[in-house]
Design a protein around this motif. Sequence first.
Motif, short mmCIF file in Angstrom:
data_model
loop_
_atom_site.label_atom_id
_atom_site.label_comp_id
_atom_site.label_asym_id
_atom_site.label_seq_id
_atom_site.Cartn_x
_atom_site.Cartn_y
_atom_site.Cartn_z
N ALA A 249 13.72 49.53 9.52
CA ALA A 249 12.46 48.79 9.68
C ALA A 249 12.23 48.45 11.15
N ASP A 250 13.29 48.04 11.84
CA ASP A 250 13.16 47.72 13.26
C ASP A 250 12.75 48.95 14.07
N ASP A 251 13.33 50.11 13.72
CA ASP A 251 12.96 51.35 14.42
C ASP A 251 11.47 51.62 14.30
N LEU A 252 10.93 51.41 13.11
CA LEU A 252 9.51 51.71 12.89
C LEU A 252 8.62 50.66 13.54
N ILE A 253 9.05 49.41 13.50
CA ILE A 253 8.27 48.34 14.15
C ILE A 253 8.20 48.58 15.65
N GLN A 254 9.29 49.05 16.23
CA GLN A 254 9.36 49.22 17.67
C GLN A 254 8.74 50.53 18.15
N ALA A 255 8.22 51.32 17.23
CA ALA A 255 7.50 52.55 17.59
C ALA A 255 6.01 52.24 17.56
N PRO A 256 5.36 52.02 18.70
CA PRO A 256 3.97 51.56 18.71
C PRO A 256 3.00 52.51 18.03
N SER A 257 3.35 53.79 17.92
CA SER A 257 2.42 54.75 17.31
C SER A 257 2.32 54.60 15.80
N VAL A 258 3.33 53.98 15.16
CA VAL A 258 3.33 53.85 13.70
C VAL A 258 2.35 52.76 13.27
N LEU A 259 1.36 53.14 12.46
CA LEU A 259 0.32 52.21 12.03
C LEU A 259 0.61 51.58 10.67
N GLY A 260 1.50 52.19 9.88
CA GLY A 260 1.81 51.65 8.57
C GLY A 260 2.95 52.39 7.92
N VAL A 261 3.51 51.78 6.87
CA VAL A 261 4.69 52.31 6.19
C VAL A 261 4.44 52.37 4.69
N LEU A 262 4.91 53.44 4.08
CA LEU A 262 4.88 53.61 2.62
C LEU A 262 6.31 53.75 2.12
N GLY A 263 6.57 53.24 0.92
CA GLY A 263 7.85 53.54 0.30
C GLY A 263 8.82 52.38 0.27
N HIS A 264 10.08 52.69 0.50
CA HIS A 264 11.21 51.77 0.31
C HIS A 264 11.47 51.59 -1.18
#
Length: 544
Positions: A249-264
Amino acid sequence: MSPQGEWQCDGIPKNNDPSYQGSGEHEPYVNNGPFCLICGLPKEAMSAGKTKIQGSSPTSTTTVSPPPTPNSPQNKILPLVIALLGVLLLTGGGFLGYQVLTRERTPVANSENGEADSFISQQARNAQGISQGEKILLNSTPTKESAAQAFAAKDWEGAIEQYEQAAQEQAHDPESKIYLNNARARKAGNPLTLTVVIPLGSNPNAALEVLRGVGLAQEEYNQNPQLPGRLLEIAIANESSSSPTTTLADDLIQAPSVLGVLGHGVGPETEAAIQRYASAPMPVIAPINADVTESAGRSLLKTIPLDQGNENLLKSYLKALATTLTQYTQSEVDSLAGVIFYNGDSRYGMGVQQALTTAIQLNNGRLVQAVDVAQPGFEVETALAQAQDQGANAIFLALSKDYLDLATELIQANAAQNNPLTIVGGDELYSPNILVNSGEAVAGLVLAVPWSFQSADSFSQKAYQMWKGRVSWRTAAAYDATQALISAVVANPNRVAIQQKLEQGVMIVGTNTDFSIFQAVPLVIAVEGPQGPPGSNYQFDPLP
């Protein structure tokens, strides 16, 4: 100022146009696209004395949020994030805290053409499990590896050519198709990036089913993008048991290009990850933070806080699943006496077991026994013999996908008894492995699933055409969730606005799934037929 090139935003408009309203003052952030990734203000809002540039917005009109009030969630979010980062630096965050700050200010687009400068995995702790097309995570082939090499080298034409060939060689492989669309999005520049998080190692078949739904939604959007010039890119991330979900989750939060997450998934690690996303903020749609309501034949998906206390999508669904299975089984036996086999080491297994226990009692049935198959010393033959000795006439399989092999043993052992019990189960058993590995014993197995393949259904037809075979409820559910997230993204492509949109609710229009399933979940039955998976003479059809 040119629409391209770096520009800095602090959340405070510099011109006199009153229509520009950000999310409030924030730390200066370097952007490369037309909108600030933090507050959503357009580039021209930072130009003193300039008026709005016509056509600079991806849509024909600019959607402007109403001015935030001093105590609104918008104004609270960014100071909270800044405070948390400060705590990291002051209380032992050290190098990690420094990385968070520097990553958040790293430009994410090439100043010349709007292409991303780097991949998410290049700065991720879980780099080996994240790919936008630069590495292969599933079903590697020479063609896919060549395509990944071209993608990693940012040779978009080469990547497109190689991934097109890989998709032709394996039409049922969603990874190639997703990366093909990613290469096209990178070539076009300034992609809209979403991430799908799935357990690639523990259940690759389920992961592929999810990716087929996400890939179909991506393909459809990119053929007719609602934000002209901005195509959809899907990053794939592996939720591995070998590393904490919170670090992913931290990896995705710290990637500014990621606008949203699906799954888990639905375990404690997912809860911790979603709390991380909520404080970031990062929009996320997961089974334990989503709710669906239906009104006048229309379904509205909302994301809800974990501590809100309301029934979430998972709880509502499991309640309906248990009721449906119980009432069906009552119609098949005299005086229902059921034994539940569940695995107590997962939220899903426990949730189904608890819902079934309640449903059996409410429907005047008798619960013979609830058996935790995850406990040491469990034996299939012994457990079935005890169930029959105690007068059971039905078996309820409340097992998660990690127990497919054990489910197969129970199905086969039950079929081999002199008087086999009526056997039913939940959606986690809706798998080609059950059909293939159970052999003839699978005949008559009834499962409750939220969606089933039907030849006359338009979604079934287009999914069959794209993937050259039947798809599952996971594919349909992933397609619906992706469509919902896309709707929130195109309304205003920045994290704060997307999260607010999801909290307000997004209409589900993808597969036209009937969300009255929260009153009655559709049933399927294993029958002989030619459309089952290779190695099986059986397929799942809707129960007449």
